[in-house]
Design an enzyme around this catalytic site. Structure first.
Site, mmCIF file in Angstrom:
data_model
loop_
_atom_site.group_PDB
_atom_site.id
_atom_site.type_symbol
_atom_site.label_atom_id
_atom_site.label_comp_id
_atom_site.label_asym_id
_atom_site.label_seq_id
_atom_site.Cartn_x
_atom_site.Cartn_y
_atom_site.Cartn_z
ATOM 1 N N ASN A 11 10.371 -6.594 0.812
ATOM 2 C CA ASN A 11 9.115 -5.995 1.284
ATOM 3 C C ASN A 11 8.448 -7.023 2.188
ATOM 4 O OD1 ASN A 11 6.604 -4.872 1.650
ATOM 5 N ND2 ASN A 11 5.914 -5.166 -0.467
ATOM 6 N N LYS A 13 5.863 -6.692 3.884
ATOM 7 C CA LYS A 13 4.400 -6.522 3.962
ATOM 8 C C LYS A 13 3.971 -6.580 5.440
ATOM 9 C CE LYS A 13 4.060 -8.539 -0.574
ATOM 10 N NZ LYS A 13 3.176 -8.969 -1.652
ATOM 11 N N HIS A 97 2.352 0.735 -3.871
ATOM 12 C CA HIS A 97 2.329 -0.719 -4.088
ATOM 13 C C HIS A 97 0.936 -1.116 -4.585
ATOM 14 C CE1 HIS A 97 2.479 -5.023 -3.360
ATOM 15 N NE2 HIS A 97 3.798 -4.902 -3.334
ATOM 16 N N GLU A 99 -0.943 -3.485 -3.867
ATOM 17 C CA GLU A 99 -1.893 -3.878 -2.817
ATOM 18 C C GLU A 99 -2.576 -2.649 -2.230
ATOM 19 O OE1 GLU A 99 0.894 -6.304 -0.640
ATOM 20 O OE2 GLU A 99 0.800 -7.788 -2.247
ATOM 21 N N GLU A 169 6.182 -4.001 -11.197
ATOM 22 C CA GLU A 169 5.612 -5.185 -10.552
ATOM 23 C C GLU A 169 4.294 -5.569 -11.222
ATOM 24 O OE1 GLU A 169 7.334 -5.643 -6.330
ATOM 25 O OE2 GLU A 169 5.420 -4.635 -6.203
ATOM 26 N N GLY A 175 3.139 -12.572 -5.583
ATOM 27 C CA GLY A 175 2.675 -13.585 -4.633
ATOM 28 C C GLY A 175 2.023 -14.795 -5.293
ATOM 29 N N SER A 214 7.240 -12.461 -7.565
ATOM 30 C CA SER A 214 7.706 -13.840 -7.387
ATOM 31 C C SER A 214 9.198 -14.015 -7.714
ATOM 32 C CB SER A 214 6.846 -14.814 -8.191
ATOM 33 O OG SER A 214 5.502 -14.762 -7.731
HETATM 34 C C1 PEP Z 1 5.845 -7.430 -3.660
HETATM 35 O O1 PEP Z 1 4.949 -7.471 -2.853
HETATM 36 O O2 PEP Z 1 6.368 -6.336 -3.894
HETATM 37 C C2 PEP Z 1 6.233 -8.668 -4.319
HETATM 38 C C3 PEP Z 1 6.946 -8.579 -5.404
HETATM 39 O O3 PEP Z 1 5.820 -9.865 -3.751
HETATM 40 P P1 PEP Z 1 6.295 -11.366 -4.150
HETATM 41 O O4 PEP Z 1 7.801 -11.308 -4.295
HETATM 42 O O5 PEP Z 1 5.863 -12.196 -3.007
HETATM 43 O O6 PEP Z 1 5.621 -11.691 -5.444
#
Ligand code: PEP
Length: 253
Positions: A11, A13, A97, A99, A169, A175, A214
């Site tokens: 992803n 983003k 997501h 976010e 998630e 992040g 992460s």
């Molecule tokens: C994501 O945005 O779906 C995500 C898992 O980000 P990160 O791997 O940076 O934690």
């Protein structure tokens, strides 16, 4: 490790202009373009889809978007329809997501409409669910995620559910560099599978459930070894083609 098809999805983003997307695709294909043991997906910003459509054409790397609207066309300024995504050769789309849920106030009702519209258009939705830190600390992680799954996947036929991918998630792990332990991630993914079984019975055994939060080259193998984790949705660690290629190779074990 399950016998379900495994998926590693990046992803990006809100990162990468078209030049960067083109360079990434060329390098990534050079490094992992022969891998067929799992599905690789790049979920890119809308503006990079056209370039990636050309670069990834006839390759083993699938293209995905990060969001879409739920109707075919109309007066929805700034939105993108499911058909616009299939026209760009997208086969996957991230829906819900955290976010978007948090910053853009997307509700479960909107997310359910997007999942249905994606399926109607022949796209595979990657539905994201996950609890925040308060919910985890209060012991409400599983109840939160169960509620999201039930509200976001209503009234789908078994055939439709078979094409859904779910990404667990935990918001506190996105992040932040803080990953859920593989045992916690497994427990949550198993809980999600049993929720889907409550809606759709044995179809739940076929649905890929990914972990996201992460994920890195160094922890992917341990996560993938768990029975109910069928892959990963990767944010930060998908931005560098060489690093993401190493992560994919590590996922193969
Ligand atoms: C994501 O945005 O779906 C995500 C898992 O980000 P990160 O791997 O940076 O934690």
């Amino acid at each position: 490790m399950s016998n379900r098809r495994q998926i590693i999805a990046g992803n990006w983003k809100m990162h990468k202009d078209n030049g960067e997307a083109r360079d990434y695709a060329a390098k990534f294909l050079e490094l992992v373009g022969e891998i067929t043991e799992l599905d690789m997906v790049i979920c890119a910003p809308f503006t990079a889809l056209s370039v990636l459509k050309d670069e990834l054409e006839e390759s083993v790397v699938h293209l995905g978007a990060q969001n879409m609207f739920w109707t075919g066309e109309g007066a929805y300024t700034g939105e993108i329809s499911p058909r616009m995504l299939t026209d760009m050769a997208c086969t996957y789309v991230i829906i819900g997501h955290s976010e978007r849920r948090e910053i853009l106030h997307e509700t479960d009702e909107m997310i359910a409409k997007k999942v249905k519209a994606a399926l109607n258009a022949g796209l595979k939705p990657i539905l994201c669910v996950g609890e925040n830190l308060n919910q985890r600390e209060d012991g409400r992680a599983l109840a939160t995620v169960r509620g999201q799954v039930e509200r976001d996947l209503p009234d789908l036929s078994p055939e439709e559910l078979r094409r859904v991918v779910i990404a667990y998630e935990p918001i506190w792990a996105i992040g932040t560099g803080r990953t859920a332990s593989s045992a916690d991630a497994q427990e949550m993914c198993a809980g999600i599978r049993s929720t889907v079984a409550g809606i759709a019975g044995v179809v739940a055994e076929e649905i890929p459930i990914l972990y996201g939060g992460s994920v890195k080259e160094g922890n992917i193998q341990e996560l993938m070894a768990e029975t109910d984790i069928d892959g990963a949705l990767v944010g930060g660690a998908s931005l560098d083609a060489e690093g993401f290629a190493r992560l994919v190779r590590n996922a193969l074990g």
